[in-house]
Design an enzyme around this catalytic site. Structure first.
Site, PDB file in Angstrom:
ATOM      1  N   THR A  20      34.375  48.690  -1.760  1.00 53.00           N
ATOM      2  CA  THR A  20      35.011  49.814  -1.062  1.00 53.00           C
ATOM      3  C   THR A  20      36.222  49.352  -0.251  1.00 53.00           C
ATOM      4  O   THR A  20      37.319  49.915  -0.350  1.00 53.00           O
ATOM      5  CB  THR A  20      33.979  50.466  -0.119  1.00 53.00           C
TER       6      THR A  20
ATOM      7  N   GLU B  52      40.002  41.224  12.427  1.00 48.69           N
ATOM      8  CA  GLU B  52      39.998  42.529  13.104  1.00 48.69           C
ATOM      9  C   GLU B  52      39.019  43.507  12.458  1.00 48.69           C
ATOM     10  O   GLU B  52      38.370  44.304  13.146  1.00 48.69           O
ATOM     11  CB  GLU B  52      41.424  43.119  13.085  1.00 48.69           C
TER      12      GLU B  52
ATOM     13  N   ILE C 186      38.820  50.292  14.234  1.00 47.43           N
ATOM     14  CA  ILE C 186      39.156  50.308  15.671  1.00 47.43           C
ATOM     15  C   ILE C 186      39.777  48.966  16.050  1.00 47.43           C
ATOM     16  O   ILE C 186      39.176  47.928  15.810  1.00 47.43           O
ATOM     17  CB  ILE C 186      37.889  50.522  16.539  1.00 47.43           C
TER      18      ILE C 186
ATOM     19  N   LYS D 196      28.123  41.595  15.419  1.00 43.01           N
ATOM     20  CA  LYS D 196      29.374  42.091  15.995  1.00 43.01           C
ATOM     21  C   LYS D 196      29.481  41.760  17.481  1.00 43.01           C
ATOM     22  O   LYS D 196      30.541  41.367  17.968  1.00 43.01           O
ATOM     23  CB  LYS D 196      29.491  43.600  15.754  1.00 43.01           C
TER      24      LYS D 196
HETATM   25  N1  HSE Z   1      27.070  48.855   8.002  1.00 43.07           N
HETATM   26  C1  HSE Z   1      28.016  48.963   9.072  1.00 43.07           C
HETATM   27  C2  HSE Z   1      27.726  50.214   9.901  1.00 43.07           C
HETATM   28  C3  HSE Z   1      29.445  49.073   8.604  1.00 43.07           C
HETATM   29  O1  HSE Z   1      26.868  51.012   9.547  1.00 43.07           O
HETATM   30  O2  HSE Z   1      28.381  50.356  10.918  1.00 43.07           O
HETATM   31  C4  HSE Z   1      30.078  47.758   8.319  1.00 43.07           C
HETATM   32  O3  HSE Z   1      30.172  46.960   9.458  1.00 43.07           O
END
Ligand code: HSE
Length: 429
Positions: free
Chosen positions: A12, A126, A133, A202
């Site tokens: 994607t 990023e 974002i 993250k």
């Molecule tokens: N699977 C992640 C989410 C998206 O649902 O935010 C990619 O980081």
């Protein structure tokens, strides 16, 4: 000057990245100098949304990371391997890296950035946090002068969608997850999202940038949303809260850092309480700045590719202005040497929401109060909400207490004759 990129992965985000690079009208003019030299895929037979000239697509990904004519390798494979090995090989061959892969950076960032610094190349990411974002570059550059106190975010769109649907419709977790999978919002294997691992990757990355030390991913306390149910969402609502999966990092003591992911009761008036559906938001608190919140689409092909291609542009801009002999810009690179000491979860101070099912006998609220008091757990509110069959349902919200004290009190409470069970414990922001 033309720049050649090698794209690893055409899913994607890879497809949207290629689409932007092939449709440059009205965008930054530097994009016209960027050429997709090769695209590495698993299969050449799969139908694709973008067409490339003969010979651009290949299944030999190693050929791409070794190609002497490629300047930037864009890794959009996801997962740990072969992404890690290919990134390291590309760096060893002097290529800059752009990646959206939070898992590989959160777990192998030390090895990758050490190699990149030695080779004098950039690894820009990023797209790895918050999709479209802008948050990595703002933290490194635009907010770089601040003493960061706290970074708190909703950084997983799938779980935010599930919690939003559960709140809106009073539905249970399993039903909403099944619906989200049918709609393509949740992966067939939703583990990384619903168990909080994606959010933990993250926040590991954000905390390292915000606080300037490496974070050991495996030391992050991480709890997902599988146990959240319609009952607690409804009680939270009555008490003035919504339930969100928060990724939290904060400097609560001078020499240690809290980094954690868990479902959290968020007061309805808090800015993160109104972030719904698949959207992400990251609230940064610093001195002298105060608070700033970044909000937007945290996933999706176009949004994530916007961050990927902007990173490619950044590198192309540097190469164009200073050529191959450039020195690494410390505000774009990563030079952390040490690992942060993380506060053990038992020492973290937070408020708790806890729901008890109790026998309807005199004095039960008093017993609860005494047990909590014995462990210095101060209570903000105790509410008998109603009944489930013969059992009384009591919800307690504590003041800020060390988690260790709270757990000791719960350990004692669960052995009381009057307590049938403790179905839910959720932290409160
Ligand atoms: N699977 C992640 C989410 C998206 O649902 O935010 C990619 O980081």
């Amino acid at each position: 000057m033309a720049f050649n990129i090698g794209l690893l992965g055409l899913g994607t985000v890879g497809t949207s990245t290629a689409e932007i690079l092939l449709d440059t009208a009205g965008r930054n003019s530097l994009l016209k100098e960027i050429n997709i030299k090769q695209v590495g895929v698993n299969s050449l037979d799969k139908p694709r949304k973008v067409e490339f000239p003969e010979g651009v697509m290949t299944t030999d990904l190693e050929e791409i990371v070794k190609d002497p004519e490629i300047d930037i390798v864009v890794e959009l494979l996801g997962g740990l391997e072969p992404a890690r090995s290919l990134i390291l090989q590309a760096i060893a061959n002097g290529k800059h890296i752009v990646t959206a892969n939070k898992a590989v950076i959160a777990r192998h960032g030390d090895e990758i950035y050490t190699a990149a610094n030695k080779a004098g190349v950039y690894v820009l990411l990023e797209a790895a946090v918050g999709g479209g974002i802008p948050i990595i570059k703002p933290l490194k550059q635009s907010l770089g002068v601040n003493r960061i106190k706290r970074v708190v975010g909703i950084v997983n769109g799938t779980t935010n969608y599930i919690l939003t649907e559960m709140s809106a419709n009073g539905a249970d977790f399993d039903d909403v997850l099944a619906e989200a999978q049918k709609l393509g919002y949740a992966e067939a294997d939703p583990t990384a999202d619903v168990d909080g691992w994606d959010a933990a990757d993250k926040i590991a990355i954000l905390a390292a940038i915000a606080f300037g030390d490496r974070i050991k991913r495996e030391d992050i306390s991480c709890e997902g949303i599988r146990k959240i149910n319609a009952t607690d969402i409804s009680y939270a609502d009555k008490l003035g809260f919504v339930i969100k999966l928060l990724a939290i990092s904060q400097q609560s003591q001078p020499d240690s850092l809290e980094v954690r992911v868990h479902p959290t009761l968020v007061p309805k008036e808090h800015p993160l309480a109104n972030i719904n559906d698949v959207y992400n938001a990251i609230l940064v608190e610093g001195e002298p700045l105060g608070q700033v919140m970044f909000f937007g689409p945290g996933a999706g092909g176009g949004a994530t590719a916007s961050a990927v291609v902007s990173d490619i542009l950044n590198i192309a801009g540097i190469l164009k202005s200073s050529g191959k002999t450039h020195k690494l810009d410390p505000l774009l690179g990563c030079s952390h040497q040490h690992y942060a000491a993380l506060t053990p979860i038992k020492d973290i101070e937070t408020r708790f929401y806890v729901r008890f099912l109790c026998k309807d006998v005199p004095g039960v609220i008093g017993y609860l109060g005494t047990c909590f008091g014995n462990h210095q757990v101060s209570l903000e509110s105790v509410v008998q909400i109603g009944f489930q069959g013969e059992l009384a349902e009591i919800v307690v919200v504590t003041h800020d207490v060390p988690e260790g004290n709270f757990r000791q009190a719960l350990g004692e409470i669960k052995h009381l004759d009057a307590i049938d069970s403790i179905p839910s414990v959720i932290r409160v922001l």
